[in-house]
Motif scaffolding. Sequence first.
Motif, PDB file in Angstrom:
ATOM      1  N   LEU A  92       0.813  -1.209   0.000  1.00 50.34           N
ATOM      2  CA  LEU A  92       0.000   0.000   0.000  1.00 50.34           C
ATOM      3  C   LEU A  92       0.851   1.264   0.000  1.00 50.34           C
ATOM      4  CD1 LEU A  92      -2.828   1.203   0.054  1.00 50.34           C
ATOM      5  CD2 LEU A  92      -2.809   0.985   2.542  1.00 50.34           C
ATOM      6  N   LEU A  93       1.925   1.285   0.782  1.00 51.83           N
ATOM      7  CA  LEU A  93       2.782   2.473   0.847  1.00 51.83           C
ATOM      8  C   LEU A  93       3.423   2.771  -0.506  1.00 51.83           C
ATOM      9  CD1 LEU A  93       4.123   4.752   2.433  1.00 51.83           C
ATOM     10  CD2 LEU A  93       5.916   3.128   3.078  1.00 51.83           C
ATOM     11  N   THR A  94       3.943   1.754  -1.173  1.00 48.71           N
ATOM     12  CA  THR A  94       4.550   1.942  -2.489  1.00 48.71           C
ATOM     13  C   THR A  94       3.524   2.477  -3.480  1.00 48.71           C
ATOM     14  OG1 THR A  94       6.071   0.129  -2.054  1.00 48.71           O
ATOM     15  CG2 THR A  94       5.822   0.787  -4.340  1.00 48.71           C
ATOM     16  N   TYR A  95       2.322   1.929  -3.440  1.00 56.14           N
ATOM     17  CA  TYR A  95       1.246   2.366  -4.337  1.00 56.14           C
ATOM     18  C   TYR A  95       0.903   3.839  -4.105  1.00 56.14           C
ATOM     19  CZ  TYR A  95      -3.210   2.594  -6.761  1.00 56.14           C
ATOM     20  OH  TYR A  95      -4.229   2.952  -7.599  1.00 56.14           O
ATOM     21  N   VAL A  96       0.716   4.215  -2.854  1.00 57.04           N
ATOM     22  CA  VAL A  96       0.339   5.610  -2.537  1.00 57.04           C
ATOM     23  C   VAL A  96       1.469   6.569  -2.900  1.00 57.04           C
ATOM     24  CG1 VAL A  96      -0.221   7.200  -0.654  1.00 57.04           C
ATOM     25  CG2 VAL A  96      -1.370   4.991  -0.796  1.00 57.04           C
ATOM     26  N   ASN A  97       2.712   6.175  -2.640  1.00 54.41           N
ATOM     27  CA  ASN A  97       3.841   7.031  -3.020  1.00 54.41           C
ATOM     28  C   ASN A  97       3.908   7.240  -4.524  1.00 54.41           C
ATOM     29  OD1 ASN A  97       4.713   7.510  -0.406  1.00 54.41           O
ATOM     30  ND2 ASN A  97       6.162   5.814  -0.423  1.00 54.41           N
ATOM     31  N   ARG A  98       3.569   6.215  -5.292  1.00 59.41           N
ATOM     32  CA  ARG A  98       3.623   6.303  -6.751  1.00 59.41           C
ATOM     33  C   ARG A  98       2.399   7.008  -7.337  1.00 59.41           C
ATOM     34  NH1 ARG A  98       3.686   1.039  -8.115  1.00 59.41           N
ATOM     35  NH2 ARG A  98       1.463   1.063  -8.478  1.00 59.41           N
ATOM     36  N   GLU A  99       1.206   6.658  -6.844  1.00 60.68           N
ATOM     37  CA  GLU A  99      -0.048   7.132  -7.442  1.00 60.68           C
ATOM     38  C   GLU A  99      -0.673   8.330  -6.731  1.00 60.68           C
ATOM     39  OE1 GLU A  99      -1.216   5.813 -10.268  1.00 60.68           O
ATOM     40  OE2 GLU A  99       0.367   4.287 -10.297  1.00 60.68           O
ATOM     41  N   GLY A 100      -0.246   8.590  -5.501  1.00 58.35           N
ATOM     42  CA  GLY A 100      -0.863   9.656  -4.720  1.00 58.35           C
ATOM     43  C   GLY A 100      -1.978   9.101  -3.847  1.00 58.35           C
ATOM     44  N   PRO A 101      -2.541   9.941  -2.994  1.00 59.28           N
ATOM     45  CA  PRO A 101      -3.575   9.457  -2.066  1.00 59.28           C
ATOM     46  C   PRO A 101      -4.846   9.013  -2.789  1.00 59.28           C
ATOM     47  CG  PRO A 101      -3.326  11.843  -1.917  1.00 59.28           C
ATOM     48  CD  PRO A 101      -2.267  11.353  -2.841  1.00 59.28           C
ATOM     49  N   PHE A 102      -5.563   8.112  -2.145  1.00 58.41           N
ATOM     50  CA  PHE A 102      -6.849   7.651  -2.669  1.00 58.41           C
ATOM     51  C   PHE A 102      -7.898   8.738  -2.480  1.00 58.41           C
ATOM     52  CE2 PHE A 102      -4.888   3.577  -1.456  1.00 58.41           C
ATOM     53  CZ  PHE A 102      -5.085   2.850  -2.612  1.00 58.41           C
ATOM     54  N   ASN A 103      -8.848   8.818  -3.421  1.00 54.76           N
ATOM     55  CA  ASN A 103     -10.016   9.656  -3.160  1.00 54.76           C
ATOM     56  C   ASN A 103     -10.949   8.851  -2.257  1.00 54.76           C
ATOM     57  OD1 ASN A 103     -11.637   7.918  -4.763  1.00 54.76           O
ATOM     58  ND2 ASN A 103     -11.087   9.048  -6.607  1.00 54.76           N
ATOM     59  N   GLU A 104     -11.969   9.483  -1.730  1.00 54.93           N
ATOM     60  CA  GLU A 104     -12.818   8.806  -0.737  1.00 54.93           C
ATOM     61  C   GLU A 104     -13.492   7.547  -1.263  1.00 54.93           C
ATOM     62  OE1 GLU A 104     -16.495   9.705   2.282  1.00 54.93           O
ATOM     63  OE2 GLU A 104     -15.203  11.367   1.700  1.00 54.93           O
ATOM     64  N   PRO A 105     -14.110   7.553  -2.462  1.00 52.37           N
ATOM     65  CA  PRO A 105     -14.730   6.310  -2.950  1.00 52.37           C
ATOM     66  C   PRO A 105     -13.715   5.166  -3.131  1.00 52.37           C
ATOM     67  CG  PRO A 105     -15.559   8.178  -4.193  1.00 52.37           C
ATOM     68  CD  PRO A 105     -14.429   8.691  -3.344  1.00 52.37           C
ATOM     69  N   ALA A 106     -12.524   5.479  -3.630  1.00 57.10           N
ATOM     70  CA  ALA A 106     -11.509   4.437  -3.820  1.00 57.10           C
ATOM     71  C   ALA A 106     -11.024   3.906  -2.473  1.00 57.10           C
ATOM     72  CB  ALA A 106     -10.339   4.982  -4.627  1.00 57.10           C
TER      73      ALA A 106
END
Length: 119
Positions: A92-106
């Motif tokens: 999850l950390l790698t994903y968020v660092n690469r893609e940015g924070p999730f929006n609320e629905p995601a």
Amino acid sequence: MSEAPKKIGRYTVIQPLGSGAFASVFLGSDPSGLLVAIKRIAKPNLWQLLSNNEVKMMKSYTRHPNLIELIEKLEDFPVLNLVMNYVGKDNLLTYVNREGPFNEPAARKKKKKKYSALI
């Protein structure tokens, strides 16, 4: 404890995946070529704790798409080897660092998947 033998039981060790204070995790494969993650725990007191708690908990899981399955427990005191499904995706950390924070629905969708594993 980052070093591992070339073979652990019937599994061939391919490469290290990571390590922490109490364990190291290696990518391995079984004789058919199925990729597995092998968690090696070498602390005798932690070995006993995990063999009594973590392993029982993992064995009690029913098959669920959001849980990693324990395939086999190989005891070679003082080392405990937990062979699990290998999930080769980002954490999850790698994903968020690469893609940015999730929006609320995601974020809600991701949490729902995780919570479904607990129910």
